[in-house]
Design a protein around this motif. Structure first.
Motif, PDB file in Angstrom:
ATOM      1  N   VAL A 172      -0.242 -14.004  -2.865  1.00  0.00           N
ATOM      2  CA  VAL A 172       0.343 -12.679  -2.659  1.00  0.00           C
ATOM      3  C   VAL A 172       0.895 -12.512  -1.256  1.00  0.00           C
ATOM      4  N   LEU A 173       2.067 -11.904  -1.192  1.00  0.00           N
ATOM      5  CA  LEU A 173       2.673 -11.406   0.041  1.00  0.00           C
ATOM      6  C   LEU A 173       2.709  -9.892  -0.097  1.00  0.00           C
ATOM      7  N   THR A 174       2.151  -9.173   0.880  1.00  0.00           N
ATOM      8  CA  THR A 174       2.193  -7.721   0.791  1.00  0.00           C
ATOM      9  C   THR A 174       2.303  -7.115   2.181  1.00  0.00           C
ATOM     10  N   ALA A 175       2.392  -5.791   2.238  1.00  0.00           N
ATOM     11  CA  ALA A 175       2.620  -5.101   3.504  1.00  0.00           C
ATOM     12  C   ALA A 175       1.311  -4.829   4.237  1.00  0.00           C
ATOM     13  N   ASN A 176       1.434  -4.599   5.534  1.00  0.00           N
ATOM     14  CA  ASN A 176       0.262  -4.360   6.365  1.00  0.00           C
ATOM     15  C   ASN A 176       0.003  -2.874   6.572  1.00  0.00           C
ATOM     16  N   ASN A 177       0.455  -2.040   5.620  1.00  0.00           N
ATOM     17  CA  ASN A 177       0.319  -0.594   5.796  1.00  0.00           C
ATOM     18  C   ASN A 177      -0.550   0.042   4.719  1.00  0.00           C
ATOM     19  N   SER A 178      -0.827   1.318   4.882  1.00  0.00           N
ATOM     20  CA  SER A 178      -1.547   2.164   3.919  1.00  0.00           C
ATOM     21  C   SER A 178      -2.776   1.453   3.360  1.00  0.00           C
TER      22      SER A 178
ATOM     23  N   PRO B  32      12.889   3.233  -4.027  1.00  0.00           N
ATOM     24  CA  PRO B  32      12.956   2.963  -2.586  1.00  0.00           C
ATOM     25  C   PRO B  32      11.603   2.686  -1.933  1.00  0.00           C
ATOM     26  N   ARG B  33      10.544   3.375  -2.347  1.00  0.00           N
ATOM     27  CA  ARG B  33       9.233   3.186  -1.728  1.00  0.00           C
ATOM     28  C   ARG B  33       8.735   1.748  -1.839  1.00  0.00           C
ATOM     29  N   LYS B  34       9.221   1.022  -2.820  1.00  0.00           N
ATOM     30  CA  LYS B  34       8.767  -0.353  -3.020  1.00  0.00           C
ATOM     31  C   LYS B  34       9.463  -1.347  -2.084  1.00  0.00           C
ATOM     32  N   ASN B  35      10.467  -0.875  -1.332  1.00  0.00           N
ATOM     33  CA  ASN B  35      11.048  -1.690  -0.263  1.00  0.00           C
ATOM     34  C   ASN B  35      11.809  -2.909  -0.792  1.00  0.00           C
TER      35      ASN B  35
ATOM     36  N   LEU C   4      -0.002 -10.741   5.054  1.00  0.00           N
ATOM     37  CA  LEU C   4       0.373  -9.371   5.376  1.00  0.00           C
ATOM     38  C   LEU C   4       1.551  -9.381   6.336  1.00  0.00           C
ATOM     39  N   VAL C   5       2.556  -8.565   6.040  1.00  0.00           N
ATOM     40  CA  VAL C   5       3.756  -8.518   6.868  1.00  0.00           C
ATOM     41  C   VAL C   5       4.118  -7.078   7.181  1.00  0.00           C
ATOM     42  N   ASP C   6       4.858  -6.908   8.258  1.00  0.00           N
ATOM     43  CA  ASP C   6       5.481  -5.625   8.560  1.00  0.00           C
ATOM     44  C   ASP C   6       6.607  -5.431   7.536  1.00  0.00           C
ATOM     45  N   PRO C   7       6.492  -4.432   6.660  1.00  0.00           N
ATOM     46  CA  PRO C   7       7.486  -4.307   5.584  1.00  0.00           C
ATOM     47  C   PRO C   7       8.866  -3.883   6.065  1.00  0.00           C
ATOM     48  N   THR C   8       8.985  -3.481   7.328  1.00  0.00           N
ATOM     49  CA  THR C   8      10.292  -3.116   7.853  1.00  0.00           C
ATOM     50  C   THR C   8      10.975  -4.293   8.547  1.00  0.00           C
ATOM     51  N   ASP C   9      10.298  -5.427   8.620  1.00  0.00           N
ATOM     52  CA  ASP C   9      10.797  -6.609   9.323  1.00  0.00           C
ATOM     53  C   ASP C   9      11.297  -7.637   8.302  1.00  0.00           C
ATOM     54  N   ILE C  10      12.593  -7.708   8.115  1.00  0.00           N
ATOM     55  CA  ILE C  10      13.182  -8.601   7.122  1.00  0.00           C
ATOM     56  C   ILE C  10      12.860 -10.058   7.428  1.00  0.00           C
ATOM     57  N   ASP C  11      12.902 -10.418   8.698  1.00  0.00           N
ATOM     58  CA  ASP C  11      12.595 -11.804   9.069  1.00  0.00           C
ATOM     59  C   ASP C  11      11.155 -12.161   8.759  1.00  0.00           C
TER      60      ASP C  11
ATOM     61  N   PRO D 170       5.975  -5.900  -0.882  1.00  0.00           N
ATOM     62  CA  PRO D 170       6.106  -5.372   0.480  1.00  0.00           C
ATOM     63  C   PRO D 170       6.347  -3.868   0.521  1.00  0.00           C
ATOM     64  N   SER D 171       5.547  -3.123  -0.203  1.00  0.00           N
ATOM     65  CA  SER D 171       5.759  -1.689  -0.367  1.00  0.00           C
ATOM     66  C   SER D 171       5.627  -0.940   0.963  1.00  0.00           C
ATOM     67  N   LEU D 172       6.327   0.170   1.072  1.00  0.00           N
ATOM     68  CA  LEU D 172       6.246   1.000   2.264  1.00  0.00           C
ATOM     69  C   LEU D 172       5.031   1.909   2.261  1.00  0.00           C
ATOM     70  N   PHE D 173       4.459   2.152   1.091  1.00  0.00           N
ATOM     71  CA  PHE D 173       3.259   2.985   1.004  1.00  0.00           C
ATOM     72  C   PHE D 173       2.643   2.838  -0.372  1.00  0.00           C
ATOM     73  N   GLU D 174       1.320   2.697  -0.416  1.00  0.00           N
ATOM     74  CA  GLU D 174       0.586   2.687  -1.676  1.00  0.00           C
ATOM     75  C   GLU D 174      -0.749   3.412  -1.490  1.00  0.00           C
ATOM     76  N   GLY D 175      -1.128   4.178  -2.510  1.00  0.00           N
ATOM     77  CA  GLY D 175      -2.444   4.797  -2.492  1.00  0.00           C
ATOM     78  C   GLY D 175      -3.539   3.799  -2.806  1.00  0.00           C
ATOM     79  N   PHE D 176      -3.204   2.780  -3.602  1.00  0.00           N
ATOM     80  CA  PHE D 176      -4.159   1.710  -3.901  1.00  0.00           C
ATOM     81  C   PHE D 176      -3.454   0.357  -3.866  1.00  0.00           C
TER      82      PHE D 176
END
Length: 238
Positions: free
Chosen positions: A163-169, A69-72, A181-188, A143-149
């Motif tokens: 690369v497409l990835t999330a704008n978090n962590s 699940p964390r990988k979204n 960079l995208v908001d990983p909670t925004d499907i659109d 588009p992971s919800l959290f990564e340490g690295f």
């Protein structure tokens, strides 16, 4: 944590988490980034063999990692589905990696959407197949919800894949200016980024070039030197 003389964090984001969650003093935290090991570019024959083995006949967007699940990945699947509904998917989606928690729900979602022929679950990928699979990808989606690295981002950069990835962590920290960079909670937003990477070759080439430069910021030699410096500093305070 409070008794430690020095703490090593793999990213500034992780360092901030140590401060926030464990109340570690900022002065005790030293960031030592991870790195990717160089790997040889596969031959055309190696790429073709892996694609044939996995039944990949069209260009593909690629995710590599445990299916958890964390990988979204549920949102990634839904983003792909929205593009497919609009006949905007000239590419497939490949989810490569071991099954993790709730991965059966991902399979069920793909069946529900009727996308079994377009979304591929490869299971565990042997080490010798990773480079051919990655090098041939149209894009790398993380588009992971959290990564340490976020080591897979650097692997994609090294392989010359946009690369497409999330704008978090830690993900913006690792990706630098070499990813969408995208908001990983925004499907659109995820769908729009996938569409741009599938259609805009100038953007793709720009991100590939930026990725080659970005990956130079990280090396295990540098990490070893920085780790040794932290250990020597800690010993000096012992």
């Amino acid at each position: 944590v409070r008794a430690a003389v020095r703490l090593i964090a793999v990213s500034h984001a992780t360092g901030r988490d140590l401060e926030r969650l464990y109340h570690a003093p900022a002065a005790q935290i030293q960031v030592v980034h991870e790195a990717t090991l160089p790997f040889s570019a596969p031959t055309a024959g190696e790429v073709a063999a892996v694609q044939a083995l996995l039944g990949l006949e069209r260009p593909y967007a690629l995710y590599i990692g445990t299916l958890q699940p964390r990988k979204n990945l549920a949102r990634l699947i839904d983003s792909y589905s929205r593009l497919h509904e609009k006949s905007l998917t000239s590419f497939d989606l490949v989810l490569a990696g071991r099954a993790g928690r709730h991965s059966d729900e991902l399979h069920s979602r793909v069946r529900q959407l009727g996308l079994e022929s377009r979304i591929h679950f490869t299971g565990y990928i042997p080490e010798e197949h990773l480079a051919p699979l990655l090098h041939a990808a149209l894009m790398f989606c993380y588009p992971s919800l959290f990564e340490g690295f976020g080591l897979p981002i650097l692997e994609a950069h090294y392989a010359g894949v946009p690369v497409l990835t999330a704008n978090n962590s830690s993900l913006p920290e690792v990706a630098g200016n070499a990813a969408l960079l995208v908001d990983p909670t925004d499907i659109d937003a995820i769908a729009d980024a996938m569409l741009r990477l599938s259609q805009d070759d100038a953007l793709r080439q720009s991100l590939i070039a930026a990725g080659y430069e970005n990956v130079k910021r990280f090396s295990w030699e540098k990490a070893a030197q920085e780790t040794l410096a932290v250990l020597e500093s800690a010993a000096g305070q012992g």
